[in-house]
Design an enzyme around this catalytic site. Sequence first.
Site, mmCIF file in Angstrom:
data_model
loop_
_atom_site.group_PDB
_atom_site.id
_atom_site.type_symbol
_atom_site.label_atom_id
_atom_site.label_comp_id
_atom_site.label_asym_id
_atom_site.label_seq_id
_atom_site.Cartn_x
_atom_site.Cartn_y
_atom_site.Cartn_z
ATOM 1 N N LYS A 1 0.635 -1.069 -0.294
ATOM 2 C CA LYS A 1 0.113 0.426 -0.087
ATOM 3 C C LYS A 1 1.086 1.043 0.085
ATOM 4 C CE LYS A 1 -3.796 -2.131 0.461
ATOM 5 N NZ LYS A 1 -4.804 -2.177 1.480
ATOM 6 N N GLU B 1 -7.278 -6.857 21.176
ATOM 7 C CA GLU B 1 -7.741 -5.257 20.702
ATOM 8 C C GLU B 1 -8.556 -6.479 19.984
ATOM 9 O OE1 GLU B 1 -7.110 -2.887 16.741
ATOM 10 O OE2 GLU B 1 -6.427 -4.646 16.440
ATOM 11 N N ASP C 1 -3.251 -8.061 17.516
ATOM 12 C CA ASP C 1 -4.086 -7.634 16.273
ATOM 13 C C ASP C 1 -5.417 -8.499 16.380
ATOM 14 O OD1 ASP C 1 -3.795 -5.487 14.629
ATOM 15 O OD2 ASP C 1 -4.196 -6.968 13.257
ATOM 16 N N ASN C 2 -6.426 -7.805 16.189
ATOM 17 C CA ASN C 2 -7.478 -8.710 15.733
ATOM 18 C C ASN C 2 -7.332 -10.419 16.765
ATOM 19 O OD1 ASN C 2 -8.680 -6.624 14.388
ATOM 20 N ND2 ASN C 2 -7.797 -7.331 12.325
ATOM 21 N N LYS D 1 1.103 4.222 9.283
ATOM 22 C CA LYS D 1 0.622 2.491 8.278
ATOM 23 C C LYS D 1 1.679 2.942 7.541
ATOM 24 C CE LYS D 1 -3.497 1.872 9.444
ATOM 25 N NZ LYS D 1 -4.689 1.339 9.293
ATOM 26 N N TYR D 2 1.146 3.686 6.960
ATOM 27 C CA TYR D 2 1.928 3.726 5.296
ATOM 28 C C TYR D 2 2.657 4.997 5.005
ATOM 29 C CZ TYR D 2 -2.237 1.799 5.641
ATOM 30 O OH TYR D 2 -4.066 1.503 5.605
ATOM 31 N N ASP E 1 -2.684 -7.687 -0.041
ATOM 32 C CA ASP E 1 -1.849 -7.439 0.566
ATOM 33 C C ASP E 1 -1.483 -8.076 1.695
ATOM 34 O OD1 ASP E 1 -3.353 -5.481 1.667
ATOM 35 O OD2 ASP E 1 -1.881 -4.495 2.704
#
Lengths: 674, 674
Positions: A261, A420, A391-392, A530-531, A356
């Site tokens: 990304k 999370e 994460d998740n 993040k990017y 991705d």
Amino acid sequence: MASAPGPSVGRIPVVAVMPSLEEGRWPAKAVVGEAMPIVATVFREGHDAVGATAVVTGPKGSPIVLPMTCVNKGLREYRALVTPRVEGDYTFRVEGWSDPVTTWEHVAATKLHAGQDVALVLADGIAVLERALTEVKRSASKRRTLTGALDALRAETDDPETRFARAMSKEVRAVLAETPLRDWVTASREYPLRVDRERALVSAWYEMFPRSEGAKYSAVKKRWKSGTFATASKRLPAIAKMGFDIVYLTPIHPIGTSFRKGRNNALESNPTDPGSPYAIGSPEGGHDAIHPDLGTMEDFRAFVASARRLGLEVALDLALQCSPDHPWVTEHPEWFTTKLDGSIAYAENPPKKYHDIYPLNFDNDPEGIYREIRRVLDVWMGAGVTAFRVDNPHTKPLTFWERLLADVRRDHPDVIFLSEAFTNPPMMHTLAKIGFHQSYTYFTWRQTAEELGAYLVELSDESSSFMRPNFWPTTHDILTPDMQDGGAPLFQARAVVAATGSPSWGIYSGYEFAECVARPGAEEQIDNEKYEFRPRPWAKANKRGIAPLLAQLNAIRRDHPALQRLRGLAIHRADNPAILCFSRHLDADESPTGLEDTIIVVASLDPSATQESIIHLNPLVLGLPDVKRVPVVDLLTGTELQWGPTCRVTLGPKTGMAYVAALQRNVTAGGARG
Amino acid sequence: MASAPGPSVGRIPVVAVMPSLEEGRWPAKAVVGEAMPIVATVFREGHDAVGATAVVTGPKGSPIVLPMTCVNKGLREYRALVTPRVEGDYTFRVEGWSDPVTTWEHVAATKLHAGQDVALVLADGIAVLERALTEVKRSASKRRTLTGALDALRAETDDPETRFARAMSKEVRAVLAETPLRDWVTASREYPLRVDRERALVSAWYEMFPRSEGAKYSAVKKRWKSGTFATASKRLPAIAKMGFDIVYLTPIHPIGTSFRKGRNNALESNPTDPGSPYAIGSPEGGHDAIHPDLGTMEDFRAFVASARRLGLEVALDLALQCSPDHPWVTEHPEWFTTKLDGSIAYAENPPKKYHDIYPLNFDNDPEGIYREIRRVLDVWMGAGVTAFRVDNPHTKPLTFWERLLADVRRDHPDVIFLSEAFTNPPMMHTLAKIGFHQSYTYFTWRQTAEELGAYLVELSDESSSFMRPNFWPTTHDILTPDMQDGGAPLFQARAVVAATGSPSWGIYSGYEFAECVARPGAEEQIDNEKYEFRPRPWAKANKRGIAPLLAQLNAIRRDHPALQRLRGLAIHRADNPAILCFSRHLDADESPTGLEDTIIVVASLDPSATQESIIHLNPLVLGLPDVKRVPVVDLLTGTELQWGPTCRVTLGPKTGMAYVAALQRNVTAGGARG
């Protein structure tokens, strides 16, 4: 004398034992030094007196025996507080029993007063106290106290009421309360209780992208040079100085290039874009590897050591997903879902596609995946990591987490897992029950005072035995609409509520600058870290007043045990719906300092205007000696205030968004300090 | 494919299964034909679809498999209704599972609509429907339906959306819903459920002192001649005509003479006073004997037979206490408490003494007492008694009752026990949980509309899986202050609320005359029938309108299934606090008739004046087709009324104290009956 617990009612019924999670299937949670209430309903037939005892068996097997107090006569509810002193797996049970001494005492008091059956009453008393003396083990001095009581009852020259009063003296009562004579002892089943280190409940987290710290843009090369563990560690003293406990790093692993990304979540990236650290894995390695730009494993260990020296723990992000370039994809294609066309399934939320990311398919080879992830955790725990932000977790099977958390706990009982899972309540609750130490919450989305108040009550009460909330005003993924509009004043107000509303809270770096511009159409920041690289001009961080506030809040949290516990919260009514008022109170017997502690928080959630309100403080829940005066010190400004059960507050962007007021107990009636 | 229930979370978590009493320790209760909800929280990781099934295993071992419906998406709550058809001991479990067909269907609908991955989506559909066809057992015709679906998916000449729509036709969905393809089936533990005959839930009791019926005073002899079973049986046709189901007789055993109570509970009695039937036992016998004045065992059997012929069951009073003259006192002094002075302990509530009663001490010889009482029950069940009203069960050990009720149930599953425990909620609830079929309640003391409304909600909802309430407006022991003042109008109103507020209710004889004069200083009637003969002039019973009302209420109860169930109650707001308004509603799938049924009760609790009120009917809970019109027939008067969501009512001693209104469903929009 305890009878075996069974499917049938006991001789002295014991029901509704709490805390019990899913019929005792999972352990309730506490931390060392936390006063946890054990509650049960105990009753019997007829009019005789009953008593209740909580028996807590610790990891070393030695039982702690706690007398329970009747806290609701009509509902026959009994309560004891247990304060575990060491970590480990405990069990507890409640014993109900018939109390022959108290039964006699009630009858005797009435009958002797009425001059009824006097000789018989005294003879009954001698008989029951003799039982208390001979049937229960006691020290010699306590036996002497009871012998004295018997002598008093037998002193025929005294009048009967005097004999009774002397026999049932304060000292005798104390001896009998400590080790009572118990008939028909009936035990509940054993319930599990898990005790963690205090940090599992009380923690202040600071999230950072290590690559941003020290990242530099070269105008010549027209590209960024990534920050490293070495440059990132230069930020640690400031984080420690703000009083945080845990530095949480977003993923530090190699990042895939396939479908990488670009800035602002663009589908196309430039060759110079660093990619999202959540697209984990490249030919340079996967979850057990370090991104070469950040440094080596040695550099990471040095970062951890620097943190440790400053009193900081290091938490890693555990994001169990892969970029298409992750080594697992070629080494273990069976760990992913293969579609009918032979390709590996990327993440989808139809019609959206996330090329991705390849999700793991835990059902294909649960054992193989489990062993590998367990190994990965060992790598990081071996490098000094003591916490994981997962994460998740709600997109992976709960069976996996339950096994992993139990397994890690056996070898590394100190390691903390933060869940999370922003999802439905049953999933959030069950993740907490099966072993996650802490949970992100809905705090971020509870925006009005009414919503926040109701949620604070829920978390500090009904879910307090299993879910330890961690309040984050923002994260790298979340910038709610109110925060987008709110600017520094709302960043201040929500930091106050987060830091005082929950024993654990967390801040995403950049909060100091009230970074509040969203990417259009998204509830996250524009130019999201993040990017891209986001080094920040820390020298200017004090300008908006938030960095000093964060430091102040963490200092207040350390000074005040009431802010280090989940229970003891109460909402107080504010007439103005923009104002939230709550208190946190610890009785002396719940407080690690042995002293009562009370904090009253009043915060405005309107960043745009001054708001006034009458607040109605409920003296009952504040443990107030004088219900008419509420002397406090606002810990944010040091100002002494004379509040009352009803008082007026004014809050706003100009005058200050919140009070964090400590109740002053050592004040005499005249107003001067005692 | 079901995995064993265990201490760990399952692959598809199933939690919060209800009904579960004390962690599944005791069975939930239902009666034959009662639709009982089974509820659970079922969820999974990620976005795939889940389903839930309730599996109910009956006494004959054949499982009933019930698809569960998601009734709260956010909380992942699933529900099924089970309607047991035979009595006995059941178990149930909930199975959660992954639903691959629905998972595919959701993805396919979105992707085909977007024209995304069309070939793959259809191929996936063929694969999953082939699994549904081959892995699940079905009838040939249902297999053909699925084969048709597969053909539709494969029909390459059709466009993809048509292929999808034809494949997932209504018929295909029905076949799949009935016997779904289930992956990762995860079962909860088994929970117990006890199913009784319908009378255990639905009953109208009539209490009488048999000695009063036909008792005659002889002016010559200056003493009473007791009524007998023969004379009492003459009253049975009237009781049956009023629609009652159970005639409950206060104790029929010989009565002690030691310390016999005189009229109005006087400590001294005259030789002609009959004594309280609760002072059980004399040289003529104890709990297994009949008072000679009433007749013989043959006479009793004849009384039972007369009742049976009229459709009435006979209930006896089980009052486990003794007069000092009871044979047990000499034969088994060890069954009582011997005081230190060697005397047997009489009942006391210090400083009050009840010399006429010796309580049993169940702890002294539990086995001996148990065997004797079990034998006594056999005597009466052998004589045709099918119900017992148990006097003060909360003064005897619960272990005794649990054993006795289980034991009797094994041999006499039809026999009903009604618990008379006016005491704290944990005791009342636990007596119900350990086996009592019905319970007296606090109804008698809930006097305002607000109190009654809250109590009706509690009983019809939270305690509905274990406690079956029996509403008594008065008993021989209870005449509350409002009833003392209320006269006939309040007797009418409270009869209406009792008869419609609970599936079981009871009337103490004399209610027909609104006997409402209390003994000064007591909350019971003056000239209490416990201490004297009270024949009543039944010919005049219709005068106050209460006897016809009782008959009417019992007839309405029989006609309306909504009044025969505990669940389905809702309170509707009345602006006037003197007015109570509630509805009882059964959906068609909960109703034994297969038809929806709705009753709206509006009652005034003010016997002294006319009260008007606006009532606000909540159309949501009434199952109304047209929310603007609420056409009803008042079943007490036969009047058709056009109510609306908001309507005005006028109630009072002159106009009538209550409506019992049946919702008319078959009314067209124009108002005429369909």
